[in-house]
Design a protein around this motif. Sequence first.
Motif, PDB file in Angstrom:
ATOM      1  N   GLU A  13      46.970  38.229  22.558  1.00  0.00           N
ATOM      2  CA  GLU A  13      47.166  38.630  23.947  1.00  0.00           C
ATOM      3  C   GLU A  13      47.977  37.598  24.715  1.00  0.00           C
ATOM      4  OE1 GLU A  13      47.582  40.971  26.504  1.00  0.00           O
ATOM      5  OE2 GLU A  13      45.927  41.727  25.253  1.00  0.00           O
ATOM      6  N   LEU A  14      49.041  38.047  25.388  1.00  0.00           N
ATOM      7  CA  LEU A  14      49.871  37.159  26.184  1.00  0.00           C
ATOM      8  C   LEU A  14      49.888  37.575  27.657  1.00  0.00           C
ATOM      9  CD1 LEU A  14      52.882  36.602  23.761  1.00  0.00           C
ATOM     10  CD2 LEU A  14      51.118  34.966  24.391  1.00  0.00           C
ATOM     11  N   ASP A  15      49.078  38.557  28.000  1.00  0.00           N
ATOM     12  CA  ASP A  15      48.954  38.959  29.391  1.00  0.00           C
ATOM     13  C   ASP A  15      47.807  38.183  30.027  1.00  0.00           C
ATOM     14  OD1 ASP A  15      49.552  41.099  31.596  1.00  0.00           O
ATOM     15  OD2 ASP A  15      47.371  41.084  31.354  1.00  0.00           O
ATOM     16  N   LEU A  16      48.094  37.489  31.118  1.00  0.00           N
ATOM     17  CA  LEU A  16      47.111  36.584  31.715  1.00  0.00           C
ATOM     18  C   LEU A  16      45.848  37.319  32.142  1.00  0.00           C
ATOM     19  CD1 LEU A  16      46.391  33.741  32.682  1.00  0.00           C
ATOM     20  CD2 LEU A  16      47.528  34.276  34.846  1.00  0.00           C
ATOM     21  N   ASP A  17      46.000  38.475  32.783  1.00  0.00           N
ATOM     22  CA  ASP A  17      44.824  39.212  33.246  1.00  0.00           C
ATOM     23  C   ASP A  17      43.953  39.656  32.077  1.00  0.00           C
ATOM     24  OD1 ASP A  17      45.612  38.899  35.846  1.00  0.00           O
ATOM     25  OD2 ASP A  17      46.600  40.850  35.993  1.00  0.00           O
TER      26      ASP A  17
ATOM     27  N   VAL B 242      42.040  36.636  30.702  1.00  0.00           N
ATOM     28  CA  VAL B 242      40.926  36.283  31.585  1.00  0.00           C
ATOM     29  C   VAL B 242      39.770  37.257  31.405  1.00  0.00           C
ATOM     30  CG1 VAL B 242      40.220  36.164  34.001  1.00  0.00           C
ATOM     31  CG2 VAL B 242      42.342  35.084  33.269  1.00  0.00           C
ATOM     32  N   ALA B 243      40.079  38.565  31.320  1.00  0.00           N
ATOM     33  CA  ALA B 243      39.017  39.571  31.153  1.00  0.00           C
ATOM     34  C   ALA B 243      38.282  39.383  29.831  1.00  0.00           C
ATOM     35  CB  ALA B 243      39.621  40.974  31.239  1.00  0.00           C
ATOM     36  N   ILE B 244      39.035  39.132  28.754  1.00  0.00           N
ATOM     37  CA  ILE B 244      38.419  38.951  27.436  1.00  0.00           C
ATOM     38  C   ILE B 244      37.513  37.717  27.437  1.00  0.00           C
ATOM     39  CG2 ILE B 244      38.905  38.351  25.027  1.00  0.00           C
ATOM     40  CD1 ILE B 244      41.479  40.041  25.307  1.00  0.00           C
ATOM     41  N   VAL B 245      38.036  36.614  27.963  1.00  0.00           N
ATOM     42  CA  VAL B 245      37.265  35.371  27.976  1.00  0.00           C
ATOM     43  C   VAL B 245      35.987  35.538  28.812  1.00  0.00           C
ATOM     44  CG1 VAL B 245      37.265  32.988  28.810  1.00  0.00           C
ATOM     45  CG2 VAL B 245      39.218  33.861  27.518  1.00  0.00           C
ATOM     46  N   THR B 246      36.095  36.199  29.955  1.00  0.00           N
ATOM     47  CA  THR B 246      34.928  36.371  30.827  1.00  0.00           C
ATOM     48  C   THR B 246      33.843  37.187  30.139  1.00  0.00           C
ATOM     49  OG1 THR B 246      36.383  36.296  32.755  1.00  0.00           O
ATOM     50  CG2 THR B 246      34.156  37.139  33.104  1.00  0.00           C
ATOM     51  N   ASP B 247      34.233  38.291  29.508  1.00  0.00           N
ATOM     52  CA  ASP B 247      33.242  39.145  28.834  1.00  0.00           C
ATOM     53  C   ASP B 247      32.577  38.412  27.671  1.00  0.00           C
ATOM     54  OD1 ASP B 247      33.678  41.252  30.531  1.00  0.00           O
ATOM     55  OD2 ASP B 247      35.084  42.283  29.225  1.00  0.00           O
ATOM     56  N   ILE B 248      33.378  37.747  26.853  1.00  0.00           N
ATOM     57  CA  ILE B 248      32.827  37.072  25.675  1.00  0.00           C
ATOM     58  C   ILE B 248      31.940  35.893  26.091  1.00  0.00           C
ATOM     59  CG2 ILE B 248      33.449  35.626  23.692  1.00  0.00           C
ATOM     60  CD1 ILE B 248      35.773  37.519  23.193  1.00  0.00           C
ATOM     61  N   ALA B 249      32.376  35.114  27.070  1.00  0.00           N
ATOM     62  CA  ALA B 249      31.587  33.962  27.503  1.00  0.00           C
ATOM     63  C   ALA B 249      30.261  34.411  28.134  1.00  0.00           C
ATOM     64  CB  ALA B 249      32.385  33.123  28.497  1.00  0.00           C
ATOM     65  N   THR B 250      30.286  35.522  28.881  1.00  0.00           N
ATOM     66  CA  THR B 250      29.042  36.037  29.467  1.00  0.00           C
ATOM     67  C   THR B 250      28.078  36.471  28.370  1.00  0.00           C
ATOM     68  OG1 THR B 250      30.268  36.789  31.420  1.00  0.00           O
ATOM     69  CG2 THR B 250      28.089  37.739  31.064  1.00  0.00           C
ATOM     70  N   GLU B 251      28.620  37.126  27.339  1.00  0.00           N
ATOM     71  CA  GLU B 251      27.781  37.545  26.205  1.00  0.00           C
ATOM     72  C   GLU B 251      27.178  36.340  25.497  1.00  0.00           C
ATOM     73  OE1 GLU B 251      28.469  39.501  21.773  1.00  0.00           O
ATOM     74  OE2 GLU B 251      29.864  39.997  23.381  1.00  0.00           O
ATOM     75  N   LEU B 252      27.990  35.315  25.232  1.00  0.00           N
ATOM     76  CA  LEU B 252      27.510  34.136  24.515  1.00  0.00           C
ATOM     77  C   LEU B 252      26.464  33.365  25.312  1.00  0.00           C
ATOM     78  CD1 LEU B 252      30.790  32.712  22.939  1.00  0.00           C
ATOM     79  CD2 LEU B 252      28.816  33.594  21.704  1.00  0.00           C
ATOM     80  N   SER B 253      26.647  33.283  26.613  1.00  0.00           N
ATOM     81  CA  SER B 253      25.734  32.477  27.433  1.00  0.00           C
ATOM     82  C   SER B 253      24.407  33.163  27.685  1.00  0.00           C
ATOM     83  CB  SER B 253      26.399  32.145  28.772  1.00  0.00           C
ATOM     84  OG  SER B 253      26.533  33.320  29.568  1.00  0.00           O
ATOM     85  N   GLY B 254      24.358  34.496  27.520  1.00  0.00           N
ATOM     86  CA  GLY B 254      23.152  35.236  27.848  1.00  0.00           C
ATOM     87  C   GLY B 254      22.966  35.432  29.340  1.00  0.00           C
TER      88      GLY B 254
END
Length: 530
Positions: free
Chosen positions: A161-165, A168-180
């Motif tokens: 992915e080279l689109d900034l938005d 950001v969306a991918i990182v936010t979803d994955i980090a929320t899942e990992l953190s619980g």
Amino acid sequence: MRIGAERGDAAGPVADDTALRLAAIVESSDDAIVGKTLDGTITSWNKGAERLFGYREDEILGRSVLTLIPPERQHEEHDIVARLRRGERIRHFETERCRKDGSRVPVSLTVSPILRADGTLIGASKIARDISERKATEAQLRRQGQRLATLNRAAQLILRELDLDRVVAIVTDIATELSGAQFGAFFYNVTDDSGESLLLYALSGAPREAFEAFGMPRNSAVFAPTFAGTEIVRSDDIRQDPRYGRSPPHFGMPAGHLPVVSYLAVPVVSGTGDPIGGLFFGHELPGMFDEDTELLIAAVAAQAAVAMDNARLHSAARHEIARRRAAEEAKALMLDELKHRVKNTLATIQAIARQTFRATPPAERDSFLARLQALSDAHDLLNETRWQGATMDDTARRALRPFRDRWSERIAAHGPPVDLPSNVALLLAMALHELGTNACKYGALANDSGRVALTWALDEAGRLRVTWRESGGPPVSTPRSAGFGSRMIERTVAAERGTVAFDYAPDGLHCEITLPYRLHREASAVTNPR
């Protein structure tokens, strides 16, 4: 165990001495050793049982063994007695039992029959071993494996992915899942075409309306270290933080705001050292984020920084293309820069994985690193043609090289000349790596006689059919659930509007990948060195 056996007087002292030694062993055992009658009445109880279950001998003798068994598991006792009556001995039966205080403990049971001299079954001896530590270790390994798979998924998604938005969306979803976390947000700075700095955000776990009424987070005493890129902020109860509630206009949590008690904020810092933004996570319960979670999200933040740098570089390159109006020159510049950034990204993720998962079992860590290496090899192949594509033959040879180095005579690959666009070449390289890895672990390459045949062809409908067929390996059965490799193949092929079919035939796995094939001779023609 037999009791009441007839013996001569001469054997009496020896038998008595043996019985004493046996009693001493039972009493000093770390395991719980419990005797019971067939109707479940407890008749003997050693010190190990007292330590494990909490009952003193005088409290438990004469009571039913069901006292120690959770209600939903009491059928197990009937099953055990039935097996003993059939002459069986139960070994290493894993279950749960109840302590005196009501807590539960995982145990491994070994149950032996107690027999009269004539062979009549009159009771049972149970040895219960506490396996809490092992179960906790297994659970931790499972969690680490799941986190490793999620990080791997993040790397796969971000690298494409080279689109900034989208990054950001991918990182936010994955980090929320990992953190619980219940709620997750990524607040980040961007500069528009006019040079004005803007603060944008992405959310996970809550609708945008839940935040819009309260405006953007301010550079308050709590938020300041994260936005400055200098400090991770973790709080078991943000309301107890001395910095909380000191900044206008809300002086704490605005009325109607999403409930946040546990709080974790991790800065995202560019490779140049400039703060990009921050990942923020909240939960309505206290104490939800621990040190392991903090370290894990810090690793994700490092991935996010590299990916966002790449996305910004890509955006800058596109502007450069438009400014120069020299498409080919600008494209070459962008590809050279992206090639450098991708290799740096892969190297960064490999370093993060080695550091973050140093306690993870080597097989899981090596599997993750092997996937990254396969992705790197595929990028190297495409870099040789400046991302104009690759031949199917070159793609297959590069993807199977790690396996052919060891099993060259057992892997055959052939098909007609086919030129692949770069996205298809990258997809097939990763798919062949997963199939080869699976063959080494469970399939045709897991023994000394199996073989793999890879073939490809263009059908009359203009589709590329790639067939992977194994034979001579261990017997194959359909897995109960899809593994990471098969899911990755299915999702990436589906993204290119293709199909995947797995046939788990007993004599070997058969996988067929079908992709729409559109040959653009000017764009994708490459030289195939022989």
